[in-house]
Enzyme design. Structure first.
Site, PDB file in Angstrom:
ATOM      1  N   CYS A   1       0.843  -1.188   0.000  1.00 20.11           N
ATOM      2  CA  CYS A   1       0.000   0.000   0.000  1.00 20.11           C
ATOM      3  C   CYS A   1       0.884   1.246   0.000  1.00 20.11           C
ATOM      4  O   CYS A   1       1.963   1.257   0.587  1.00 20.11           O
ATOM      5  CB  CYS A   1      -0.937   0.094   1.200  1.00 20.11           C
TER       6      CYS A   1
ATOM      7  N   ARG B   1       3.731  -0.098  -4.993  1.00 22.77           N
ATOM      8  CA  ARG B   1       3.527  -0.669  -3.662  1.00 22.77           C
ATOM      9  C   ARG B   1       2.227  -1.468  -3.553  1.00 22.77           C
ATOM     10  O   ARG B   1       1.973  -2.128  -2.547  1.00 22.77           O
ATOM     11  CB  ARG B   1       3.488   0.449  -2.616  1.00 22.77           C
TER      12      ARG B   1
ATOM     13  N   TRP C   1      -2.718  -2.679  -1.642  1.00 25.27           N
ATOM     14  CA  TRP C   1      -2.372  -4.084  -1.807  1.00 25.27           C
ATOM     15  C   TRP C   1      -3.207  -4.803  -0.758  1.00 25.27           C
ATOM     16  O   TRP C   1      -2.975  -4.653   0.441  1.00 25.27           O
ATOM     17  CB  TRP C   1      -0.880  -4.287  -1.561  1.00 25.27           C
TER      18      TRP C   1
ATOM     19  N   ASN D   1      -1.398   2.225   5.651  1.00 22.38           N
ATOM     20  CA  ASN D   1      -0.533   1.176   5.118  1.00 22.38           C
ATOM     21  C   ASN D   1      -0.118   0.319   6.299  1.00 22.38           C
ATOM     22  O   ASN D   1       0.507   0.818   7.228  1.00 22.38           O
ATOM     23  CB  ASN D   1       0.703   1.813   4.455  1.00 22.38           C
ATOM     24  N   GLY D   2      -0.494  -0.965   6.274  1.00 25.23           N
ATOM     25  CA  GLY D   2      -0.114  -1.835   7.384  1.00 25.23           C
ATOM     26  C   GLY D   2      -1.242  -2.776   7.735  1.00 25.23           C
ATOM     27  O   GLY D   2      -2.122  -3.041   6.909  1.00 25.23           O
TER      28      GLY D   2
ATOM     29  N   GLU E   1      17.240 -17.638  -8.315  1.00 24.65           N
ATOM     30  CA  GLU E   1      16.853 -16.279  -8.704  1.00 24.65           C
ATOM     31  C   GLU E   1      16.244 -16.270 -10.115  1.00 24.65           C
ATOM     32  O   GLU E   1      15.257 -15.569 -10.367  1.00 24.65           O
ATOM     33  CB  GLU E   1      18.081 -15.355  -8.601  1.00 24.65           C
TER      34      GLU E   1
ATOM     35  N   LYS F   1      12.472 -14.942 -10.847  1.00 24.62           N
ATOM     36  CA  LYS F   1      12.169 -13.869 -11.811  1.00 24.62           C
ATOM     37  C   LYS F   1      11.094 -14.319 -12.784  1.00 24.62           C
ATOM     38  O   LYS F   1      10.153 -13.595 -13.071  1.00 24.62           O
ATOM     39  CB  LYS F   1      13.417 -13.447 -12.607  1.00 24.62           C
TER      40      LYS F   1
ATOM     41  N   GLU G   1       7.620 -14.657 -11.041  1.00 21.35           N
ATOM     42  CA  GLU G   1       7.030 -13.389 -10.629  1.00 21.35           C
ATOM     43  C   GLU G   1       6.360 -12.645 -11.768  1.00 21.35           C
ATOM     44  O   GLU G   1       5.299 -12.084 -11.594  1.00 21.35           O
ATOM     45  CB  GLU G   1       8.132 -12.456 -10.100  1.00 21.35           C
TER      46      GLU G   1
ATOM     47  N   HIS H   1      17.433 -36.897  -7.280  1.00 20.42           N
ATOM     48  CA  HIS H   1      16.789 -37.364  -6.042  1.00 20.42           C
ATOM     49  C   HIS H   1      15.287 -37.063  -6.029  1.00 20.42           C
ATOM     50  O   HIS H   1      14.670 -37.082  -4.969  1.00 20.42           O
ATOM     51  CB  HIS H   1      17.475 -36.726  -4.831  1.00 20.42           C
TER      52      HIS H   1
ATOM     53  N   LYS I   1       6.196  -4.006  -4.295  1.00 20.08           N
ATOM     54  CA  LYS I   1       7.648  -3.793  -4.242  1.00 20.08           C
ATOM     55  C   LYS I   1       8.179  -3.816  -2.818  1.00 20.08           C
ATOM     56  O   LYS I   1       9.298  -4.212  -2.557  1.00 20.08           O
ATOM     57  CB  LYS I   1       7.970  -2.449  -4.906  1.00 20.08           C
TER      58      LYS I   1
HETATM   59  O1  M6R Z   1      12.922  -5.076  -0.172  1.00 21.47           O
HETATM   60  P1  M6R Z   1      13.459  -6.463   0.068  1.00 21.47           P
HETATM   61  O2  M6R Z   1      14.723  -6.728  -0.650  1.00 21.47           O
HETATM   62  O3  M6R Z   1      13.555  -6.771   1.520  1.00 21.47           O
HETATM   63  O4  M6R Z   1      12.358  -7.408  -0.533  1.00 21.47           O
HETATM   64  C1  M6R Z   1      12.387  -8.788  -0.354  1.00 21.47           C
HETATM   65  C2  M6R Z   1      11.444  -9.482  -1.295  1.00 21.47           C
HETATM   66  O5  M6R Z   1      10.129  -9.055  -1.067  1.00 21.47           O
HETATM   67  C3  M6R Z   1      11.807  -9.200  -2.752  1.00 21.47           C
HETATM   68  O6  M6R Z   1      13.108  -9.595  -3.027  1.00 21.47           O
HETATM   69  C4  M6R Z   1      10.847  -9.927  -3.709  1.00 21.47           C
HETATM   70  O7  M6R Z   1      11.084 -11.292  -3.650  1.00 21.47           O
HETATM   71  C5  M6R Z   1      11.039  -9.346  -5.098  1.00 21.47           C
HETATM   72  N1  M6R Z   1       9.777  -9.173  -5.723  1.00 21.47           N
HETATM   73  C6  M6R Z   1      11.949 -10.147  -5.956  1.00 21.47           C
HETATM   74  O8  M6R Z   1      11.982  -9.768  -7.268  1.00 21.47           O
END
Ligand code: M6R
Length: 632
Positions: free
Chosen positions: A2, A28, A75, A101-102, A505, A509, A512, A528, A627
């Protein structure tokens, strides 16, 4: 999660300023959005389900000049992403509005109490208790009359309300009965104030403020502020005045524009050579040669920071956790320090037993991730009797964030703000920070010879040019290759050793932003279990860099090929054996295996980006994500 924004001033342009701010905060959350403004003694609230453009259209057809207002981009946590759950939320009289926000953890009890007092609720959200709670206290506070330490009844009513809230929150409040006041409060969720000429702002994050001002003041936990057209006053939740001075943000508004790229993510992938260069320039001693007395690296840490260090524990989430895994490899293999990498969300409820002489490192691009901050806060207080105080270090590209107010030492990765929800340049910058930390420790602990150190540092210096080469030579090719996978449903990413976290990673990516199921696996573990998943419909991406596990990864790739999987290799351009193994190549320059994660991740970022773009998806704002994850 948010984004909230607020404006008070003399310009009758509150709606435009709020919408522009929300656009900068849309990363956000983007389930719904809304604004509330005050004009001619009335509160006007407009909300819309879905992305911000829906709200913009509504506001365009109904705009009133106003000099005070608040806005929100959501969000969803409590309640579906519908218009009736969108913020701002109002009290029963609809004269007071709140954005939050929270998460308010005790909202159920509060809602029951307030219902008994005659308040009517119209949403499923936790936030809606806040306007009712404030409105509930206001008549009593007004009847008591102003006391010397209550600059305004609205401020006092908000103060008393926030003292009853449990959870993590940042709020902004306006009331038609107090048309010259914007009240804001912060508890474990980010909130920054902006100081203009006769106008003041609040926002969850600085990009919303920089078109108007660079004089900013982050609120701390337990602080409440009253913004009027003539100034800002800050108090503690206990009601004591707090003296704080704004600081100047060293930013330029262009940093948060796409600058000709189709998406922020692609722009940020292209920024990576510059980010690595800047970070190295910042911390490497350019003239260093083996035999010199000082370390080649100057991270700005206290001189005794590494004294008696016995182990490291890393806490992080998501991509930052992957950076932590590379960090562990480096700290153990290069600096000889036993290291654990923990999901912050798990660690905070099941921490490792206390061990003396431990360095705890929190890694976070936003500097606001609730789980990471909570884990670090806990480590700051966990302390066994007679042991030295806990040693905490943060790695972030947002040195102005909450992280830096929580831990005494920060390595600023100098990656700047990242807007695309999928982390790219901030990940590479976190890796660079871990290389520098591990090499600095290796120098101090003498786990590498000066010559070995020199070779690795020279290797690091070549990286920006090598990254540029990958981007120049590969992007078109990856874009074409990506067409073949537009309808693919599953992907497997394999890596070993220091490139295992890069396989994780690459898979994250892809998941996501393209919504394709992908798994990252240590290549040697395939046999395994996961090998059962393979057939001609499941492409396998293997990272095979010459070094300790090169031949092993190629053998593991062959095992996948024997099950008909299409094999894509991230491997050096001139490796004959690899070229013969893989069906398609994502070549990278030949580098020391130890440095290779800084290169191997880039083709995987490009692959995920182009598959998602070909699928016509919203690359910068993928569904269900945000984000900055400021809730548990
Ligand atoms: O702001 P941060 O690095 O603490 O965020 C951690 C994760 O939320 C963040 O890396 C998330 O997995 C991303 N969307 C990855 O692309």
């Amino acid at each position: 999660m948010c984004g909230i924004v607020g404006y008070i001033g003399t310009q009758p342009a509150a709606s435009e300023i709020l919408l522009a701010g929300l656009q900068k905060l849309e990363y956000r959350g983007y389930d719904s959005a809304g604004i509330a403004t005050i004009s001619e003694g009335e509160l006007h609230c407009i909300r819309a389900k879905g992305k911000l453009h829906n709200l913009q259209e509504k506001v365009a057809s109904w705009n009133r000049p106003a000099s005070l207002g608040i806005g929100h981009t959501r969000w969803a946590t409590h309640g579906k992403p519908e218009e009736y759950n969108a913020h701002p939320h109002r009290d029963t009289s609809e004269r007071l509005a709140v954005v939050q926000n929270g998460i308010i953890e005790n909202y159920r009890e509060l809602r029951e109490q307030l219902r008994h007092h005659g308040h009517t609720f119209r949403s499923d959200t936790d936030t809606e208790v806040i306007p009712h709670l404030i409105a509930d206290g206001l008549p009593r506070i007004q009847a008591e009359g102003l006391q010397a330490h209550h600059p305004s009844p609205l401020l006092e009513a908000v103060r008393q309300a926030v003292c009853q809230l449990q959870g993590a929150f940042a709020i902004a409040v306006i009331s038609a009965d107090f048309p010259d006041e914007l009240i804001v409060a912060r508890q474990q969720a980010p909130l920054v104030l902006g100081f203009g000429q006769g106008e003041f702002f609040c926002a969850s994050d600085t990009p919303a403020l920089i078109p108007y001002t660079r004089a900013i003041l982050p609120l701390d936990n337990g602080e409440i502020a009253r913004l009027t057209p003539t100034g800002v006053e800050v108090f503690s939740f206990e009601g004591n005045r707090v003296r704080k001075t704004p600081r100047t943000l060293n930013w330029n508004p262009v940093m948060v524009e796409k600058q000709g790229f189709k998406h922020f993510m692609l722009k940020e992938i292209y920024e990576q050579p510059g980010v690595v260069r800047t970070c190295l320039e910042q911390y490497l001693n350019g003239d260093w040669q083996p035999g010199m007395a000082d370390s080649p690296i100057h991270l700005g840490l206290p001189t005794d920071f590494y004294n008696n260090l016995e182990q490291v524990q890393i806490v992080a989430c998501g991509t930052s956790w992957h950076a932590g895994l590379v960090g562990k490899y480096l700290l153990e293999q290069v600096a000889g320090l036993p290291t654990t990498v923990n999901y912050a969300s798990e660690f905070r409820y099941a921490p490792t037993p206390l061990r003396p002489n431990t360095l705890t490192i929190g890694v976070t691009q936003s500097g606001e991730t609730a789980d990471t901050l909570a884990a670090l806060e806990m480590e700051g207080t966990r302390h066994s009797e007679g042991a030295p105080p806990p040693r905490l270090l943060g790695i972030t590209n947002r040195p102005e964030s909450s992280l830096s107010r929580l831990v005494p030492q920060i390595i600023d990765t100098h990656a700047g703000i990242e807007i695309g929800v999928a982390a790219t340049k901030t990940f590479v910058a976190q890796l660079v920070a871990f290389y520098l930390l591990a090499l600095d420790l290796a120098y101090t602990r003498q786990t590498l010879t000066p010559e070995q150190l020199h070779t690795l540092i020279e290797g690091l210096r070549q990286l920006p040019a090598e990254l540029e080469l990958i981007l120049e030579s590969q992007e078109r090719y990856v874009e074409t290759l990506a067409h073949d996978f537009v309808d693919t449903q599953d992907f497997i990413f394999l890596g070993r050793g220091i490139n295992f976290p890069i396989a994780l990673e690459g898979a994250l990516k892809l998941k996501e932003i393209s919504y394709i199921h992908a798994e990252g696996y240590p290549a040697g573990e395939m046999k395994h279990g996961p090998i059962a998943l393979l057939d001609a419909k499941v492409p396998v991406v293997a990272i095979a860099m010459p070094g300790t596990v090169f031949e092993k990864v190629l053998s593991n790739a062959q095992e996948a090929k024997a099950r008909d999987a299409l094999l894509i290799g991230v491997t050096p351009m001139d490796e004959q054996e690899a070229a013969e193994t893989f069906d398609a190549l994502l070549p990278v320059p030949h580098v020391d295996e130890l440095l290779s994660p800084l290169l191997t991740v880039v083709p995987l970022q490009l692959l995920a980006y182009h598959i998602a773009a070909h699928r016509g998806l919203d690359v910068d704002q993928p569904r269900n994500l945000a984000k900055s994850v400021t809730v548990e």
